[in-house]
Scaffold this motif. Structure first.
Motif: not given
Length: 77
Positions: A54-74
Motif C-alpha cells: 500500500g505504499k509507493l516504493l519511493t516512500d518506502l526507500e529513501p534511496a529510490l526516492a533520490e534516484r527518481e528525483k535525479a532522473f526527473r531532473e536529468g
C-alpha cells in the motif's frame, strides 16, 4: 518470433546492452533456438509507479526516492 519482455526500473544504456547480450546468450544456450530474430523489449517504470504493502516504493526507500528525483531532473544518480 521469440520475444522477451524485461520489466524493470529505469536502466542506463550500458546496463540494457549488457542485459540484452546476456539474455540472448542464455536464450540460445537453453533453447537451442537461434536468437537471430529474438526481440527483447525493455519496459521501464518509475519507482513512483510501484507500490508494496500500500505504499509507493519511493516512500518506502529513501534511496529510490533520490534516484527518481535525479532522473526527473536529468541528473545521473
Amino acid at each position: 518470433m521469440p520475444h522477451i519482455v524485461v520489466y524493470s526500473p529505469r536502466l542506463t544504456r550500458e546496463k540494457k546492452v549488457s542485459c540484452a547480450r546476456e539474455l540472448t546468450h542464455a536464450f540460445e544456450r537453453t533453447t537451442g533456438i537461434s536468437a537471430e530474430h529474438l526481440v527483447i523489449h525493455f519496459e521501464e517504470h518509475s519507482y513512483d509507479n510501484v507500490a508494496v504493502g500500500g505504499k509507493l516504493l519511493t516512500d518506502l526507500e529513501p534511496a529510490l526516492a533520490e534516484r527518481e528525483k535525479a532522473f526527473r531532473e536529468g541528473v545521473s544518480p
